[in-house]
Design a protein around this motif. Structure first.
Motif, PDB file in Angstrom:
ATOM      1  N   ARG A   1       0.855  -1.189   0.000  1.00 39.89           N
ATOM      2  CA  ARG A   1       0.000   0.000   0.000  1.00 39.89           C
ATOM      3  C   ARG A   1       0.892   1.241   0.000  1.00 39.89           C
ATOM      4  NH1 ARG A   1       0.165  -1.942   5.149  1.00 39.89           N
ATOM      5  NH2 ARG A   1       0.614  -0.417   6.792  1.00 39.89           N
ATOM      6  N   PRO A   2       0.331   2.399  -0.350  1.00 36.76           N
ATOM      7  CA  PRO A   2       1.156   3.614  -0.406  1.00 36.76           C
ATOM      8  C   PRO A   2       1.760   3.951   0.955  1.00 36.76           C
ATOM      9  CG  PRO A   2      -0.955   3.952  -1.505  1.00 36.76           C
ATOM     10  CD  PRO A   2      -1.061   2.645  -0.784  1.00 36.76           C
ATOM     11  N   TRP A   3       2.954   4.525   0.916  1.00 35.93           N
ATOM     12  CA  TRP A   3       3.587   4.987   2.147  1.00 35.93           C
ATOM     13  C   TRP A   3       2.850   6.217   2.676  1.00 35.93           C
ATOM     14  CZ3 TRP A   3       9.648   5.024   2.180  1.00 35.93           C
ATOM     15  CH2 TRP A   3      10.128   3.734   1.890  1.00 35.93           C
ATOM     16  N   HIS A   4       2.816   6.325   3.983  1.00 31.33           N
ATOM     17  CA  HIS A   4       2.331   7.551   4.612  1.00 31.33           C
ATOM     18  C   HIS A   4       3.248   8.696   4.159  1.00 31.33           C
ATOM     19  CE1 HIS A   4       1.297  10.483   7.635  1.00 31.33           C
ATOM     20  NE2 HIS A   4       0.418   9.666   8.192  1.00 31.33           N
ATOM     21  N   PRO A   5       2.691   9.809   3.677  1.00 36.01           N
ATOM     22  CA  PRO A   5       3.549  10.901   3.193  1.00 36.01           C
ATOM     23  C   PRO A   5       4.560  11.390   4.228  1.00 36.01           C
ATOM     24  CG  PRO A   5       1.294  11.254   2.510  1.00 36.01           C
ATOM     25  CD  PRO A   5       1.268  10.078   3.443  1.00 36.01           C
ATOM     26  N   ALA A   6       4.181  11.389   5.510  1.00 32.61           N
ATOM     27  CA  ALA A   6       5.128  11.820   6.545  1.00 32.61           C
ATOM     28  C   ALA A   6       6.318  10.876   6.632  1.00 32.61           C
ATOM     29  CB  ALA A   6       4.433  11.912   7.902  1.00 32.61           C
ATOM     30  N   LEU A   7       6.101   9.592   6.301  1.00 28.69           N
ATOM     31  CA  LEU A   7       7.216   8.646   6.289  1.00 28.69           C
ATOM     32  C   LEU A   7       8.201   8.997   5.179  1.00 28.69           C
ATOM     33  CD1 LEU A   7       8.795   6.139   7.040  1.00 28.69           C
ATOM     34  CD2 LEU A   7       7.154   4.760   5.726  1.00 28.69           C
ATOM     35  N   ARG A   8       7.686   9.405   4.038  1.00 27.16           N
ATOM     36  CA  ARG A   8       8.584   9.811   2.949  1.00 27.16           C
ATOM     37  C   ARG A   8       9.441  11.003   3.393  1.00 27.16           C
ATOM     38  NH1 ARG A   8       7.806   7.078  -1.479  1.00 27.16           N
ATOM     39  NH2 ARG A   8       5.814   6.003  -1.840  1.00 27.16           N
ATOM     40  N   THR A   9       8.849  11.916   4.129  1.00 28.52           N
ATOM     41  CA  THR A   9       9.602  13.059   4.638  1.00 28.52           C
ATOM     42  C   THR A   9      10.683  12.597   5.606  1.00 28.52           C
ATOM     43  OG1 THR A   9       7.702  14.541   4.392  1.00 28.52           O
ATOM     44  CG2 THR A   9       9.417  15.218   5.936  1.00 28.52           C
ATOM     45  N   LEU A  10      10.345  11.662   6.510  1.00 30.39           N
ATOM     46  CA  LEU A  10      11.332  11.152   7.467  1.00 30.39           C
ATOM     47  C   LEU A  10      12.446  10.393   6.751  1.00 30.39           C
ATOM     48  CD1 LEU A  10       9.100   9.842  10.410  1.00 30.39           C
ATOM     49  CD2 LEU A  10      10.355  12.008  10.260  1.00 30.39           C
ATOM     50  N   ALA A  11      12.089   9.615   5.728  1.00 27.53           N
ATOM     51  CA  ALA A  11      13.100   8.855   4.986  1.00 27.53           C
ATOM     52  C   ALA A  11      14.073   9.800   4.285  1.00 27.53           C
ATOM     53  CB  ALA A  11      12.429   7.930   3.977  1.00 27.53           C
ATOM     54  N   GLU A  12      13.536  10.850   3.669  1.00 32.25           N
ATOM     55  CA  GLU A  12      14.402  11.834   3.013  1.00 32.25           C
ATOM     56  C   GLU A  12      15.290  12.537   4.035  1.00 32.25           C
ATOM     57  OE1 GLU A  12      11.783  14.407   0.942  1.00 32.25           O
ATOM     58  OE2 GLU A  12      11.121  12.875  -0.497  1.00 32.25           O
ATOM     59  N   SER A  13      14.725  12.843   5.189  1.00 34.25           N
ATOM     60  CA  SER A  13      15.494  13.492   6.257  1.00 34.25           C
ATOM     61  C   SER A  13      16.626  12.598   6.729  1.00 34.25           C
ATOM     62  CB  SER A  13      14.563  13.827   7.428  1.00 34.25           C
ATOM     63  OG  SER A  13      15.284  14.322   8.528  1.00 34.25           O
ATOM     64  N   ALA A  14      16.329  11.288   6.913  1.00 34.83           N
ATOM     65  CA  ALA A  14      17.359  10.346   7.348  1.00 34.83           C
ATOM     66  C   ALA A  14      18.450  10.203   6.295  1.00 34.83           C
ATOM     67  CB  ALA A  14      16.734   8.984   7.644  1.00 34.83           C
ATOM     68  N   ALA A  15      18.054  10.145   5.022  1.00 34.61           N
ATOM     69  CA  ALA A  15      19.036   9.997   3.943  1.00 34.61           C
ATOM     70  C   ALA A  15      19.960  11.211   3.894  1.00 34.61           C
ATOM     71  CB  ALA A  15      18.319   9.816   2.612  1.00 34.61           C
ATOM     72  N   ASN A  16      19.390  12.412   4.014  1.00 35.55           N
ATOM     73  CA  ASN A  16      20.214  13.622   3.996  1.00 35.55           C
ATOM     74  C   ASN A  16      21.153  13.672   5.199  1.00 35.55           C
ATOM     75  OD1 ASN A  16      18.963  14.503   1.651  1.00 35.55           O
ATOM     76  ND2 ASN A  16      17.413  15.696   2.738  1.00 35.55           N
ATOM     77  N   HIS A  17      20.643  13.248   6.339  1.00 33.50           N
ATOM     78  CA  HIS A  17      21.466  13.231   7.559  1.00 33.50           C
ATOM     79  C   HIS A  17      22.632  12.264   7.409  1.00 33.50           C
ATOM     80  CE1 HIS A  17      22.538  13.368  11.766  1.00 33.50           C
ATOM     81  NE2 HIS A  17      22.278  12.088  11.912  1.00 33.50           N
ATOM     82  N   LEU A  18      22.354  11.078   6.859  1.00 35.99           N
ATOM     83  CA  LEU A  18      23.421  10.084   6.659  1.00 35.99           C
ATOM     84  C   LEU A  18      24.456  10.603   5.670  1.00 35.99           C
ATOM     85  CD1 LEU A  18      21.298   6.811   6.472  1.00 35.99           C
ATOM     86  CD2 LEU A  18      22.931   7.410   8.265  1.00 35.99           C
ATOM     87  N   ALA A  19      23.991  11.273   4.600  1.00 33.22           N
ATOM     88  CA  ALA A  19      24.919  11.800   3.603  1.00 33.22           C
ATOM     89  C   ALA A  19      25.829  12.859   4.218  1.00 33.22           C
ATOM     90  CB  ALA A  19      24.141  12.386   2.429  1.00 33.22           C
ATOM     91  N   ARG A  20      25.265  13.729   5.048  1.00 33.02           N
ATOM     92  CA  ARG A  20      26.074  14.770   5.696  1.00 33.02           C
ATOM     93  C   ARG A  20      27.071  14.151   6.670  1.00 33.02           C
ATOM     94  NH1 ARG A  20      21.056  17.405   6.099  1.00 33.02           N
ATOM     95  NH2 ARG A  20      20.912  16.830   8.308  1.00 33.02           N
ATOM     96  N   THR A  21      26.600  13.160   7.442  1.00 33.13           N
ATOM     97  CA  THR A  21      27.476  12.511   8.424  1.00 33.13           C
ATOM     98  C   THR A  21      28.636  11.808   7.739  1.00 33.13           C
ATOM     99  OG1 THR A  21      25.587  12.183   9.908  1.00 33.13           O
ATOM    100  CG2 THR A  21      27.546  10.853  10.318  1.00 33.13           C
ATOM    101  N   THR A  22      28.337  11.111   6.643  1.00 33.09           N
ATOM    102  CA  THR A  22      29.378  10.405   5.890  1.00 33.09           C
ATOM    103  C   THR A  22      30.376  11.386   5.294  1.00 33.09           C
ATOM    104  OG1 THR A  22      27.838   8.622   5.351  1.00 33.09           O
ATOM    105  CG2 THR A  22      29.829   8.795   4.005  1.00 33.09           C
ATOM    106  N   SER A  23      29.859  12.481   4.746  1.00 35.11           N
ATOM    107  CA  SER A  23      30.730  13.496   4.146  1.00 35.11           C
ATOM    108  C   SER A  23      31.653  14.116   5.190  1.00 35.11           C
ATOM    109  CB  SER A  23      29.876  14.585   3.500  1.00 35.11           C
ATOM    110  OG  SER A  23      30.676  15.624   2.996  1.00 35.11           O
ATOM    111  N   GLN A  24      31.132  14.405   6.363  1.00 35.32           N
ATOM    112  CA  GLN A  24      31.950  15.001   7.425  1.00 35.32           C
ATOM    113  C   GLN A  24      33.008  14.033   7.932  1.00 35.32           C
ATOM    114  OE1 GLN A  24      28.975  16.177  10.265  1.00 35.32           O
ATOM    115  NE2 GLN A  24      28.218  17.862   8.983  1.00 35.32           N
ATOM    116  N   SER A  25      32.656  12.729   8.007  1.00 34.74           N
ATOM    117  CA  SER A  25      33.603  11.746   8.520  1.00 34.74           C
ATOM    118  C   SER A  25      34.738  11.488   7.525  1.00 34.74           C
ATOM    119  CB  SER A  25      32.885  10.433   8.839  1.00 34.74           C
ATOM    120  OG  SER A  25      32.363   9.846   7.658  1.00 34.74           O
TER     121      SER A  25
END
Length: 295
Positions: A269-293
């Motif tokens: 079934r379709p994802w809850h739209p707020a979940l898509r926002t959280l997933a994008e937020s987590a992905a951006n956070h991981l990308a920033r953390t990896t870049s800084q490390s």
């Protein structure tokens, strides 16, 4: 017959919370209002949906109605959130399922990030074993889950989680940079059957060892306490490191193996739209953390 969303929400809250009082607290309503909503739904359906016991449980009809109620409420929430996203006011409640080690070792950092980055979205955690997390995601009890090595599909890989040997600090191998599982063959081996047993079996198989645990312990805290008491040794994943007390060590293990931790939503079934926002937020956070490390 007129069935409405408040009735269905009250019914689901009682089922999930296990009682009318807890459901009222979950919904921010009075207990009498929850009771009235469920009773009116039962009148519309001309049969009881719940057995009023402790905890409350579904009748045969309630069990049949339950998945449809979840789908209806989930669809309504998605419509509300699509409208909210169009005006950039994303908010809502996401129910996240994960295993105990992930809940204790990884989820707190995610919750802290989401609270800062998406303060209008509330995340509520459901802790269960791997099978329970998958079932809750499939049947709508959870909106999202952090799954271990899921089938290919949409999702955000949060970590590649390697396996480690957990030993007391006074163990003869505690000072080594890494441990070969063959060197632990004479130790009593402890295992938690919550999802990791198949991978621990694989490690033994790769090393040519027979898998023969001395004790099986479901609770992670009990498992760690038994290692502290010198009853045996065990294997945990790297994400568990924050849970390791100072009198124990978590060391790299050979043969090496790991698992993928993936944040995902339902497949059917379709994802809850707020979940898509959280997933994008987590992905951006991981990308920033990896870049800084890597700097």
């Amino acid at each position: 017959m007129t069935v409405n969303l408040p009735q269905l929400r009250a019914f689901l809250a009682v089922v999930d919370a296990g009682g009318f009082s807890a459901a009222a607290a979950e919904l921010g309503m009075s207990q009498s209002a929850v009771s009235h909503a469920v009773a009116s739904l039962e009148r519309e359906l001309s049969a009881p949906l719940l057995v009023r016991a402790t905890p409350a449980r579904t009748t045969a009809l309630g069990e049949r109605v339950l998945p449809h109620a979840r789908l209806a409420v989930s669809a309504a929430r998605s419509v509300e959130q699509i409208a909210a996203s169009a005006t950039e006011t994303m908010s809502g409640i996401i129910r996240l399922a994960a295993t105990p080690t992930v809940c204790q070792g990884l989820v707190p950092r995610l919750l802290r990030h989401w609270r800062e980055d998406q303060p209008r979205i509330t995340v509520r955690v459901f802790e269960g074993d791997s099978a329970e997390a998958t079932t809750w995601l499939d049947d709508g009890t959870a909106d999202a889950a952090i799954l271990i090595d899921p089938e290919p599909g949409p999702g955000i890989q949060l970590a590649v989680d390697g396996y480690r040997a957990l030993l007391p600090r006074d163990h003869p191998l505690a000072g080594e940079p890494a441990v070969d599982i063959r060197d632990l063959e004479d130790d009593q081996f402890l295992i938690s059957p919550n999802g990791c047993e198949a991978r621990v079996r694989t490690i033994h198989k790769l090393a040519g060892l027979r898998f023969d645990p001395t004790h099986r312990v479901r609770d992670l805290a009990t498992l760690i306490s038994m290692v502290q008491a010198g009853i045996g040794v065990t294997i945990l994943s790297e994400v568990s490191r924050t849970l390791v007390p100072p009198d124990l060590v978590l060391l790299p293990l050979t043969p090496e193996t790991s698992r993928r931790l993936v944040l995902t939503g339902p497949q059917a079934r379709p994802w809850h739209p707020a979940l898509r926002t959280l997933a994008e937020s987590a992905a951006n956070h991981l990308a920033r953390t990896t870049s800084q490390s890597n700097v």
